[in-house]
Design a protein around this motif. Sequence first.
Motif, PDB file in Angstrom:
ATOM      1  N   UNK A  33      37.992  28.187  50.750  1.00 29.36           N
ATOM      2  CA  UNK A  33      36.833  28.480  49.913  1.00 29.36           C
ATOM      3  C   UNK A  33      37.318  28.929  48.532  1.00 29.36           C
ATOM      4  N   UNK A  34      36.738  28.335  47.486  1.00 29.80           N
ATOM      5  CA  UNK A  34      37.056  28.710  46.111  1.00 29.80           C
ATOM      6  C   UNK A  34      35.776  29.197  45.444  1.00 29.80           C
ATOM      7  N   UNK A  35      35.863  30.316  44.754  1.00 37.14           N
ATOM      8  CA  UNK A  35      34.731  30.822  43.988  1.00 37.14           C
ATOM      9  C   UNK A  35      35.160  30.876  42.527  1.00 37.14           C
ATOM     10  N   UNK A  36      34.346  30.261  41.677  1.00 34.26           N
ATOM     11  CA  UNK A  36      34.676  30.213  40.253  1.00 34.26           C
ATOM     12  C   UNK A  36      33.411  29.963  39.447  1.00 34.26           C
ATOM     13  N   UNK A  37      33.556  30.057  38.122  1.00 33.43           N
ATOM     14  CA  UNK A  37      32.459  29.797  37.197  1.00 33.43           C
ATOM     15  C   UNK A  37      31.993  28.340  37.334  1.00 33.43           C
TER      16      UNK A  37
END
Length: 145
Positions: free
Chosen positions: A4-8
């Motif tokens: 899982x990647x969380x970014x703008x």
Amino acid sequence: MNDLTIRKLQKEDLTNGFLQTLDSLRQTSNTDKKTIEKTFEKINSNQDQLTIVALLEGKVVGATTLLIETKFIHNGGKVGHIEDVVVNKKYQKKGIGEKMIKYLLRYAKEQGCYKTILDCVDDVKPFYEKLGFKHNANALRFDHT
């Protein structure tokens, strides 16, 4: 969920599951492309607004927005407002929402917010309380239609 990647939010996310994920809140994926792109540019240029996405296997499966309000009270302090928390229905109950909220809470603190608030329906209140939110006031709404 190690992948899982969380970014703008980035422009390419608009056609990579973002709009379909928002459909879990309100039908959005059928909005005309020009309107979506104009909205993205407006939001992206606002330094006091951050929309983040959660990506799983490179596809957007979650999103939420943080608005930062500078106050006259509290010596010009800042308040974070979390809006439109959504996880694609197929990926709910996997910890994605929790990771997005924790990301925004860290970001809000780094930006100098003395508190972060959100409105939610009763059904999801336990989810936010588990993350440390406390019932504080009543939310009221006025529709300009």
